[in-house]
Design a protein around this motif. Structure first.
Motif, mmCIF file in Angstrom:
data_model
loop_
_atom_site.group_PDB
_atom_site.id
_atom_site.type_symbol
_atom_site.label_atom_id
_atom_site.label_comp_id
_atom_site.label_asym_id
_atom_site.label_seq_id
_atom_site.Cartn_x
_atom_site.Cartn_y
_atom_site.Cartn_z
ATOM 1 N N VAL A 1 31.138 32.486 27.074
ATOM 2 C CA VAL A 1 31.483 32.546 28.499
ATOM 3 C C VAL A 1 31.042 33.880 29.095
ATOM 4 C CG1 VAL A 1 33.402 32.632 30.133
ATOM 5 C CG2 VAL A 1 33.355 30.878 28.356
ATOM 6 N N ALA A 2 31.191 34.956 28.337
ATOM 7 C CA ALA A 2 30.742 36.263 28.821
ATOM 8 C C ALA A 2 29.237 36.259 29.080
ATOM 9 C CB ALA A 2 31.105 37.342 27.805
ATOM 10 N N ASN A 3 28.491 35.610 28.203
ATOM 11 C CA ASN A 3 27.040 35.507 28.414
ATOM 12 C C ASN A 3 26.714 34.638 29.621
ATOM 13 O OD1 ASN A 3 26.076 37.141 26.319
ATOM 14 N ND2 ASN A 3 26.250 35.499 24.817
ATOM 15 N N ALA A 4 27.478 33.563 29.794
ATOM 16 C CA ALA A 4 27.255 32.680 30.941
ATOM 17 C C ALA A 4 27.508 33.414 32.247
ATOM 18 C CB ALA A 4 28.164 31.455 30.838
ATOM 19 N N ARG A 5 28.502 34.301 32.253
ATOM 20 C CA ARG A 5 28.844 35.044 33.460
ATOM 21 C C ARG A 5 27.643 35.879 33.929
ATOM 22 N NH1 ARG A 5 33.157 37.104 31.697
ATOM 23 N NH2 ARG A 5 34.646 35.675 32.684
#
Length: 264
Positions: free
Chosen positions: A168-172
């Motif tokens: 999710v951090a990468n998607a952000r």
């Protein structure tokens, strides 16, 4: 068909798997047969039998023909119904089962498994199958063992939920850069990891992505509305979806952490 298959060189057992074994099938569902072998199966003999039962020439992929994990088989039409033969190396299945009992697993690239093939699926297939033919009793004995979910594997898969937060951090970052491909892959991966961890938390085998959200949503400790919330995340793929995904990850990991604390 199963009794004839186990008479061929190398074949040790045949099982019924998939939705028909679990009782969740539809009238048009495939019949999934697991063909367990040791050594090198006789592909020519398998092809001859496949052609006979289908009533027309058939093609059988030998070990490795379909990839490293779902490693071969055939797609047949028998009496108007779809029958899938899926090769399984019994020695490898037993080795994976040994790893799972020690809390070790791996995720490999495999066609047909967009979130990867999670190795615990091998013993999970055995645990959930119906044994159709097993002259030596080998698959039956393994099935008795796999009915009990290994606690070390449960711990390992629950701990693997950290990857969902990382995804999710990468998607952000990619959402702000307008990169929908990377966002969709990261969020799908996050949801898939959460589904695997929740299945393990509930000591339930997860064989693949199909139906995983619906299955885990009905389990006692799963956060309310898990499947619906995951669906919203995967439909939108924007910055708001990323934040909803982050909230979903926090809720699931909170449940998992509480469960591990109680277990300890």
């Amino acid at each position: 068909m199963a009794s004839r298959l186990v008479s061929l060189p190398g074949m040790r057992a045949v099982s019924l798997g998939g939705s028909r074994a679990r009782g969740t099938h539809r009238p048009d569902s495939d019949w999934d047969l697991g063909l367990y072998y040791r050594g090198t199966p006789d592909v020519a003999a398998l092809t001859a039998l496949a052609s006979e039962v289908q009533g027309s020439p058939a093609e059988v992929a030998g070990p490795g023909g379909w990839g490293p994990w779902v490693n071969g088989g055939a797609w047949l039409t028998v009496d108007g119904g779809a029958v899938d033969w899926i090769l399984r190396d019994l020695d490898r299945v037993e080795a994976v089962w040994s790893d799972c009992r020690e809390g070790r697993f791996e995720v490999g690239v495999q066609a047909g498994h967009p979130l990867g093939f999670w190795s615990p699926a091998y013993p999970g297939e055995v645990a959930l199958c119906h044994v159709l033919a097993d002259p030596g009793g080998e698959l039956t004995a393994l099935r008795h063992e796999t009915v009990a979910y290994p606690e070390p594997l449960r711990t390992a898969l629950v701990e693997a939920s950290w990857e969902a937060e990382f995804s999710v951090a990468n998607a952000r970052k990619s959402a702000s850069a307008d990169d929908p491909l990377h966002v969709s892959l990261c969020l799908s991966r996050a949801v898939g990891v959460l589904a695997q961890s929740l299945h393990a938390h509930h000591r339930t085998w997860c064989l693949n992505e199909k139906g995983a959200l619906a299955a885990v949503s009905g389990m006692p400790d799963t956060p309310a509305g898990f499947a619906a919330r995951a669906g919203e995340v995967l439909r939108c793929l924007d910055g708001e979806a990323v934040e909803r995904a982050a909230e979903l990850v926090r809720d699931v990991r909170s449940v998992l952490a509480a469960g591990e604390a109680d277990h300890t």
